[in-house]
Structures are given as C-alpha cells and as structure tokens.
Scaffold this motif. Structure first.
Motif, PDB file in Angstrom:
ATOM      1  N   PRO A  53      -6.865  -0.790 -29.782  1.00 21.33           N
ATOM      2  CA  PRO A  53      -6.300  -0.199 -28.548  1.00 21.33           C
ATOM      3  C   PRO A  53      -5.893  -1.254 -27.521  1.00 21.33           C
ATOM      4  N   VAL A  54      -4.761  -0.989 -26.875  1.00 19.77           N
ATOM      5  CA  VAL A  54      -4.343  -1.759 -25.692  1.00 19.77           C
ATOM      6  C   VAL A  54      -5.080  -1.136 -24.510  1.00 19.77           C
ATOM      7  N   THR A  55      -5.759  -1.937 -23.696  1.00 13.70           N
ATOM      8  CA  THR A  55      -6.582  -1.341 -22.621  1.00 13.70           C
ATOM      9  C   THR A  55      -6.044  -1.677 -21.233  1.00 13.70           C
ATOM     10  N   VAL A  56      -4.747  -2.008 -21.177  1.00 13.40           N
ATOM     11  CA  VAL A  56      -4.122  -2.268 -19.865  1.00 13.40           C
ATOM     12  C   VAL A  56      -2.777  -1.547 -19.808  1.00 13.40           C
ATOM     13  N   ASP A  57      -2.154  -1.608 -18.641  1.00 13.65           N
ATOM     14  CA  ASP A  57      -0.899  -0.927 -18.371  1.00 13.65           C
ATOM     15  C   ASP A  57       0.300  -1.743 -18.839  1.00 13.65           C
ATOM     16  N   ASP A  58       1.390  -1.045 -19.159  1.00 21.77           N
ATOM     17  CA  ASP A  58       2.664  -1.700 -19.490  1.00 21.77           C
ATOM     18  C   ASP A  58       3.650  -1.636 -18.315  1.00 21.77           C
ATOM     19  N   ALA A  59       3.434  -0.673 -17.433  1.00 19.71           N
ATOM     20  CA  ALA A  59       4.329  -0.515 -16.277  1.00 19.71           C
ATOM     21  C   ALA A  59       3.555   0.159 -15.147  1.00 19.71           C
ATOM     22  N   PHE A  60       3.890  -0.156 -13.896  1.00 23.86           N
ATOM     23  CA  PHE A  60       3.285   0.490 -12.725  1.00 23.86           C
ATOM     24  C   PHE A  60       4.360   0.633 -11.652  1.00 23.86           C
ATOM     25  N   PHE A  61       4.496   1.842 -11.133  1.00 21.20           N
ATOM     26  CA  PHE A  61       5.425   2.091 -10.034  1.00 21.20           C
ATOM     27  C   PHE A  61       4.585   2.495  -8.821  1.00 21.20           C
ATOM     28  N   MET A  62       4.807   1.804  -7.685  1.00 22.63           N
ATOM     29  CA  MET A  62       3.965   2.026  -6.503  1.00 22.63           C
ATOM     30  C   MET A  62       4.819   2.383  -5.276  1.00 22.63           C
ATOM     31  N   ALA A  63       4.317   3.307  -4.468  1.00 23.34           N
ATOM     32  CA  ALA A  63       4.893   3.540  -3.127  1.00 23.34           C
ATOM     33  C   ALA A  63       3.796   3.129  -2.149  1.00 23.34           C
ATOM     34  N   LEU A  64       4.134   2.299  -1.163  1.00 30.12           N
ATOM     35  CA  LEU A  64       3.107   1.740  -0.279  1.00 30.12           C
ATOM     36  C   LEU A  64       3.428   1.993   1.183  1.00 30.12           C
ATOM     37  N   GLU A  65       2.374   2.266   1.966  1.00 34.42           N
ATOM     38  CA  GLU A  65       2.474   2.275   3.434  1.00 34.42           C
ATOM     39  C   GLU A  65       1.802   0.988   3.906  1.00 34.42           C
ATOM     40  N   TYR A  66       2.490   0.264   4.805  1.00 33.84           N
ATOM     41  CA  TYR A  66       1.936  -0.974   5.346  1.00 33.84           C
ATOM     42  C   TYR A  66       1.333  -0.691   6.723  1.00 33.84           C
ATOM     43  N   GLU A  67       0.385  -1.548   7.131  1.00 31.93           N
ATOM     44  CA  GLU A  67      -0.317  -1.325   8.400  1.00 31.93           C
ATOM     45  C   GLU A  67       0.653  -1.281   9.585  1.00 31.93           C
ATOM     46  N   ASN A  68       1.794  -1.992   9.436  1.00 34.68           N
ATOM     47  CA  ASN A  68       2.754  -2.043  10.558  1.00 34.68           C
ATOM     48  C   ASN A  68       3.806  -0.934  10.484  1.00 34.68           C
ATOM     49  N   GLY A  69       3.574   0.055   9.584  1.00 42.73           N
ATOM     50  CA  GLY A  69       4.469   1.216   9.549  1.00 42.73           C
ATOM     51  C   GLY A  69       5.606   1.109   8.547  1.00 42.73           C
ATOM     52  N   VAL A  70       5.742  -0.072   7.917  1.00 44.27           N
ATOM     53  CA  VAL A  70       6.797  -0.217   6.909  1.00 44.27           C
ATOM     54  C   VAL A  70       6.476   0.667   5.704  1.00 44.27           C
ATOM     55  N   LEU A  71       7.521   1.274   5.136  1.00 43.21           N
ATOM     56  CA  LEU A  71       7.351   2.077   3.911  1.00 43.21           C
ATOM     57  C   LEU A  71       7.977   1.265   2.769  1.00 43.21           C
ATOM     58  N   GLY A  72       7.206   1.054   1.706  1.00 37.33           N
ATOM     59  CA  GLY A  72       7.705   0.167   0.660  1.00 37.33           C
ATOM     60  C   GLY A  72       7.547   0.742  -0.730  1.00 37.33           C
ATOM     61  N   SER A  73       8.278   0.132  -1.670  1.00 37.69           N
ATOM     62  CA  SER A  73       8.106   0.491  -3.087  1.00 37.69           C
ATOM     63  C   SER A  73       8.097  -0.800  -3.891  1.00 37.69           C
ATOM     64  N   ILE A  74       7.235  -0.805  -4.901  1.00 39.36           N
ATOM     65  CA  ILE A  74       7.149  -1.970  -5.801  1.00 39.36           C
ATOM     66  C   ILE A  74       7.047  -1.443  -7.225  1.00 39.36           C
ATOM     67  N   ASP A  75       8.006  -1.860  -8.086  1.00 39.68           N
ATOM     68  CA  ASP A  75       7.994  -1.472  -9.498  1.00 39.68           C
ATOM     69  C   ASP A  75       7.726  -2.712 -10.336  1.00 39.68           C
ATOM     70  N   VAL A  76       6.787  -2.610 -11.257  1.00 39.94           N
ATOM     71  CA  VAL A  76       6.555  -3.737 -12.171  1.00 39.94           C
ATOM     72  C   VAL A  76       6.493  -3.190 -13.592  1.00 39.94           C
ATOM     73  N   SER A  77       7.106  -3.905 -14.523  1.00 41.45           N
ATOM     74  CA  SER A  77       7.127  -3.463 -15.914  1.00 41.45           C
ATOM     75  C   SER A  77       7.350  -4.652 -16.828  1.00 41.45           C
ATOM     76  N   ARG A  78       6.751  -4.560 -18.031  1.00 43.03           N
ATOM     77  CA  ARG A  78       7.068  -5.550 -19.079  1.00 43.03           C
ATOM     78  C   ARG A  78       7.852  -4.850 -20.192  1.00 43.03           C
ATOM     79  N   PHE A  79       8.441  -3.688 -19.810  1.00 45.88           N
ATOM     80  CA  PHE A  79       9.294  -2.930 -20.745  1.00 45.88           C
ATOM     81  C   PHE A  79      10.680  -2.720 -20.163  1.00 45.88           C
ATOM     82  N   ALA A  80      11.124  -3.699 -19.366  1.00 45.67           N
ATOM     83  CA  ALA A  80      12.460  -3.603 -18.747  1.00 45.67           C
ATOM     84  C   ALA A  80      13.430  -4.412 -19.592  1.00 45.67           C
ATOM     85  N   SER A  81      13.911  -3.807 -20.650  1.00 46.95           N
ATOM     86  CA  SER A  81      14.693  -4.536 -21.671  1.00 46.95           C
ATOM     87  C   SER A  81      15.829  -5.353 -21.055  1.00 46.95           C
TER      88      SER A  81
END
Ligand code: SOE
Length: 390
Positions: free
Chosen positions: A241-269
């Motif tokens: 079994p693989v016991t970790v993630d292959d991709a993660f998509f995040m929506a983030l709120e920052y302390e200063n009110g900024v709204l952000g998104s961060i996408d990470v993947s090792r399956f982005a051909s």
C-alpha cells in the motif's frame, strides 16, 4: 583572514548535489563572512567515495552521529529523507553546530516543535531550505508587495505540480510511505507552496482541503525497473500500500483576510517542476512561474483601464535581489543559484546573529498548516490551524 567553517553534508542524493554545489560557489560569488570547506560527506548505504572525490569532501562516513559530534565540524547540512531530520538536527544543535535542513522539516508538527526548541536552546542558526524564497523574481515579488505596489491583497493562488510518479509501476520508495516521508505531495511540494504564501502574504488561519491517492499499491523497489520513467515490472511483483497522498487541493484563509488557494499534485502530466503563484490586490497583480524563473508579470491596476495589462519584467538587474552577485543584466540564472543565495544569507546570519527565515520555527508552522489540511480532508470540514497542537 576569514575564518573557515567546516561543513558536514548528511546525504548525497539530489539535495546533496545541489547543496555541495552551493557551498562551493558561495565564496566565489559573494563576499561571505566565512570561508566554507566541504569537510565530510555522510552516506547511508551507497558508497560515497566517488561523491566525495567529485565535490572535494575530505572525509567519508556512514555514521552521522560520529560526524555530528566532531569538534572540527561547524555546520551540519541535512539532505536526508524527512524521517531522519529530527534526530540529526537535535544532535547537531546540542553539539553547538549551525544547521541547514531540507524540507519538509520533519514527519509531523510534534517533531518540528522539538527541533525548533533544540535550536532555540542551543542558540544556533537553523535554516530550512525553502530555496524558492531566494529566487530573485520571488524575492522581488515580496519587495513589490511590501512596498504596497499591489495595495490591499485579496487573493493568493499557488500551484506546485510534477508528474514523476504517474507510472503505476514506479516503486514504493521512501517518498510514498508516511513513516519515511510524513506526507506525499502535500509535504514534498505543499511545504514549498505554503511557505511561499507565508513569505509573501502572511500566516494561514484556516484551511479546507481535499487529498487523493490515485495509485494505492505499488511494487517494492527491486521488483521493478521503473525509476523516474516507465519501466517493466514482473506481473507477479508484490505490491504494497501507498500510505501518502498523490494530490492535495487547499482553500486557505489567512490571518490578514487574504483568501487563497494552493494546489499540489505529482499527477499533473507534463508538469516537470511547475511552481507558480498569482497575487491579486486593489492596486495591482503579480504572476510568477518557476518555468520562467527570471521573469515576473506585473499588472498596475492604477493605470487607466484601457492601458492596463500584465507586463513581463525581466528580473536580471543588479538592483534586483541577489543579482549583483551574479551576471550583468539580461543574463538569466538557474535553480542552483537560489541555493547559493540562501547559503550566503545563512553564513551572514551566523556572523551577525540576525534572524534568518525560514528557520525551524517556520518549519513547525508549515507542517502545522499541512496537518490541518490533512485533518480537513479526513473530516470533510474547515480546520483552524490552531486546532493542531503537536
Ligand atoms: C521533488 O521532486 C523535488 O525534488 C522537491 O523535493 C524539491 O524540494 C524541489 O526543489 C524539486 O522537486
């Protein structure tokens, strides 16, 4: 006469190569406060004699504890997989060595807190190698944001995409096991992407995330010829079994009110090492793409609407961060220069005692955010970073 600091490099892989190069270049291109000598290379199993000869290390060892304890070692540089980071860093700090550590800092938030405490108590300089902060175009983006050229920031959009494990026969290496990597792409590339947003925008406060593992079982190393490209594997090869993630998509709120998104993947051909971000403010916007690392796109929103547009800044002027150490304007630099820039700042911090970022405290904040993302994905809800207590 400048004092010489002796470096012990723990780990001779990709990062061992990138770090050794930077240690050899730093005194050639910067008026650093210290000379640097490559004193020892420490390997695990694979013989390091050729590596030592190639880079000019005086000693070869296979026992990091013995090397870290040596009186003639001043800097311990950790380039091993994350599961070894904590023990080496704490031993080095207790021995009074300054420490460079590759990202992600450790396997979890609790380990990071112990490392940060050890560095603080020892009074040593700790540096966590999020080298992308010291790509001149990234440092210049931060300068523009800090000068208010974008005004009030509304959005951060970041992505860090690779594709080197999309082959289902790529083996179950340390990168794909929670006990040796901590996390999958969330830790490997997500740590860089979250750190970049912290460097330029500020601290995340909460996160909503979705993680995914696309290939759940892989052949054990040795059962497959697949390395970093398609390989043949025996049909009866044992798969674990693989016991970790292959991709993660995040929506983030920052302390200063900024709204952000961060996408990470090792399956982005097709994306070999695609690290980019966009920043949107009420006075302007910026876009950086590491595939065009000597450029920054800037849009001045204060211009008349019919003159607005993203313009390409070639970030190669001597007035741009770090560049007066390198070449005349118009001569681009590369990935490896960000490591040399970082090591100049590290040597300067040892000399001045000024804080150097990112340090192990930063590493703990990054992993805390990533653990919150993991919790959010598991529980299907928004998670406040402060919920993660180590
Ligand atoms: C992953 O493939 C990786 O080597 C990261 O671990 C590095 O930090 C990044 O600079 C290049 O890609």
């Amino acid at each position: 006469m400048k004092k010489t600091l002796n470096v012990a490099m723990i780990g001779g892989g990709f990062m061992g190569k990138a770090h050794s190069n930077a240690w050899l270049q730093v005194n050639h291109f910067f008026d650093a406060p210290f000379k640097v000598k490559l004193k020892a290379i420490v390997g695990s199993k694979t013989p390091q004699e050729d590596f030592a000869a190639n880079w000019g290390y005086e000693l070869v060892s296979y026992d990091w504890r013995e090397v870290v304890a040596r009186d003639d070692i001043d800097i311990v540089d950790i380039g091993t997989p994350p599961w070894l980071h904590m023990d080496i860093a704490i031993a080095a700090a207790k021995a009074g060595k300054h420490v460079v550590c590759e990202k992600p800092l450790a396997l979890n938030y609790a380990q990071c807190l112990k490392m940060a405490k050890a560095a603080e108590e020892a009074g040593i300089v700790s540096y966590l190698n999020h080298n992308y902060r010291r790509v001149p175009a990234v440092a210049f983006a931060k300068q523009l944001v800090d000068e208010g050229r974008l005004g009030r920031i509304y959005h951060w959009r970041g992505a860090y995409l690779q594709d080197w494990i999309m082959d289902p026969d790529f083996p179950l290496t340390w990168h794909l096991k929670a006990e040796t990597a901590g996390g999958g792409v969330l830790y490997d590339l997500g740590s860089h992407a979250v750190d970049l947003s912290r460097f330029i925008i500020g601290e995340p406060e909460s996160v909503i995330a979705m993680g995914r593992t696309f290939i759940t079982h892989r052949p054990l190393p040795g059962e497959t010829s697949a390395t970093f490209s398609k390989g043949e594997v025996d049909s009866h090869a044992k798969r674990e079994p693989v016991t970790v993630d292959d991709a993660f998509f995040m929506a983030l709120e920052y302390e200063n009110g900024v709204l952000g998104s961060i996408d990470v993947s090792r399956f982005a051909s097709g994306r070999r090492n695609h690290n980019d971000f966009e920043i949107y403010g009420d006075k302007g916007a910026l876009k950086f793409n590491f595939e065009r690392m000597n450029e920054l796109e800037f849009m001045d929103f204060t211009q008349p609407a019919d003159e607005q547009g993203f313009r390409r800044i070639l970030v190669t002027e001597g007035s741009h961060p770090y560049l007066k150490a390198w070449w005349p304007s118009g001569h681009p630099i590369g990935y490896e220069h960000s490591f040399t820039n970082a090591f100049y700042d590290f040597l300067s911090a040892i000399d001045t005692g000024e804080p150097l970022r990112p340090d192990f405290e930063d590493g703990a904040k990054i992993i805390r955010c990533l653990e919150a993302a993991k919790k959010s994905s598991e529980e299907g809800r928004k998670v406040r970073i402060e919920e993660i207590t180590g």
